[in-house]
Motif scaffolding. Structure first.
Motif, mmCIF file in Angstrom:
data_model
loop_
_atom_site.group_PDB
_atom_site.id
_atom_site.type_symbol
_atom_site.label_atom_id
_atom_site.label_comp_id
_atom_site.label_asym_id
_atom_site.label_seq_id
_atom_site.Cartn_x
_atom_site.Cartn_y
_atom_site.Cartn_z
ATOM 1 N N ALA A 43 51.562 45.065 78.431
ATOM 2 C CA ALA A 43 51.154 44.831 80.077
ATOM 3 C C ALA A 43 52.171 44.720 80.865
ATOM 4 O O ALA A 43 53.418 43.990 80.311
ATOM 5 C CB ALA A 43 50.242 43.601 79.818
ATOM 6 N N ILE A 45 53.495 43.088 84.189
ATOM 7 C CA ILE A 45 53.045 41.900 85.027
ATOM 8 C C ILE A 45 54.370 41.567 86.134
ATOM 9 O O ILE A 45 55.288 41.294 85.717
ATOM 10 C CB ILE A 45 52.676 40.713 84.340
ATOM 11 N N GLU A 69 44.854 43.678 90.005
ATOM 12 C CA GLU A 69 44.795 44.779 88.904
ATOM 13 C C GLU A 69 45.166 46.031 89.199
ATOM 14 O O GLU A 69 44.162 46.435 90.046
ATOM 15 C CB GLU A 69 43.471 44.497 87.938
ATOM 16 N N ALA A 116 49.293 49.495 78.948
ATOM 17 C CA ALA A 116 47.796 49.042 79.228
ATOM 18 C C ALA A 116 47.623 49.202 80.783
ATOM 19 O O ALA A 116 48.517 49.305 81.712
ATOM 20 C CB ALA A 116 47.891 47.558 79.011
ATOM 21 N N ILE A 141 45.745 35.278 81.052
ATOM 22 C CA ILE A 141 45.736 35.313 79.674
ATOM 23 C C ILE A 141 44.350 35.874 79.050
ATOM 24 O O ILE A 141 44.593 36.690 78.108
ATOM 25 C CB ILE A 141 46.221 34.043 79.140
ATOM 26 N N ARG A 143 42.402 37.943 80.533
ATOM 27 C CA ARG A 143 42.291 39.425 80.605
ATOM 28 C C ARG A 143 43.198 39.972 79.777
ATOM 29 O O ARG A 143 42.952 40.988 79.140
ATOM 30 C CB ARG A 143 42.834 39.769 82.119
ATOM 31 N N LEU A 144 44.430 39.627 79.361
ATOM 32 C CA LEU A 144 45.272 40.155 78.599
ATOM 33 C C LEU A 144 44.824 40.144 77.090
ATOM 34 O O LEU A 144 45.103 41.140 76.307
ATOM 35 C CB LEU A 144 46.609 39.404 78.368
ATOM 36 N N ARG A 145 44.177 39.288 76.718
ATOM 37 C CA ARG A 145 43.620 39.338 75.383
ATOM 38 C C ARG A 145 42.229 40.227 75.336
ATOM 39 O O ARG A 145 42.259 40.825 74.323
ATOM 40 C CB ARG A 145 42.914 37.947 74.970
ATOM 41 N N ILE A 149 46.510 43.014 74.241
ATOM 42 C CA ILE A 149 47.931 43.228 74.367
ATOM 43 C C ILE A 149 48.644 42.708 73.520
ATOM 44 O O ILE A 149 48.377 41.864 73.079
ATOM 45 C CB ILE A 149 48.252 42.577 76.218
ATOM 46 N N ALA A 152 54.065 41.563 76.856
ATOM 47 C CA ALA A 152 53.870 41.702 78.194
ATOM 48 C C ALA A 152 55.423 41.751 78.670
ATOM 49 O O ALA A 152 56.128 41.041 78.287
ATOM 50 C CB ALA A 152 53.364 40.502 79.157
#
Length: 157
Positions: A43, A45, A69, A116, A141, A143-145, A149, A152
């Protein structure tokens, strides 16, 4: 090469602001890599305040606790910066604060497993640390799960 004296630089750039209270972590929030980067879903960020029209720009006042996003297929030339800091607003090459093109290249080269989609951005210089930790960070977090992911790449601005 000497490290960048970031804290001193911030104090010089913003002499009329109240001194920032830097976070001190007594334990590491980082987790060890479980597999090689070439096999990871990464990811991107950035705290550069980047948004993709027609998304809403970030609130120009400090402490905007939202994030945007950005699809990994977005054209970097179409992206915009909405940030409290003039250093972020004055960036000429967006890839220096949101290296979307570079990560797409790494994916094509097989150096990372996958970039991602979406990538994430928020506006840095958030002074409400407790709200950041209790509101925005858990949402991000989550959203990352959801996106499964593995790692990051964080770009502080």
């Amino acid at each position: 090469m000497a490290p960048v004296p970031y804290i001193e630089q911030i104090r010089r750039l913003y002499p009329n602001e109240p001194p920032y209270r830097w976070t001190v972590n007594l334990t590491s929030p980082w987790a060890p890599m479980l597999k090689p980067v070439r096999d990871c879903r990464i990811a991107l960020i950035s705290s550069g305040g980047i948004y993709h029209p027609p998304q809403e720009p970030f609130n120009p006042v400090k402490n905007d606790l939202t994030f945007r996003e950005i699809p990994k297929t977005a054209n970097v030339a179409d992206l915009r910066i909405s940030h409290y800091s003039k250093n972020a607003r004055d960036v000429k090459d967006l890839n220096t604060i949101f290296p979307l093109d570079r990560f797409r290249e790494l994916e094509v080269q097989g150096r990372i497993g996958e970039l991602a989609s979406p990538a994430f951005t928020f506006m840095g210089r958030i002074f409400t640390r407790t709200r950041l930790q209790k509101e925005m960070a858990p949402h991000l977090i989550g959203r990352l799960r959801e996106l499964q992911i593995d790692a990051a790449f964080l770009v502080p601005v």
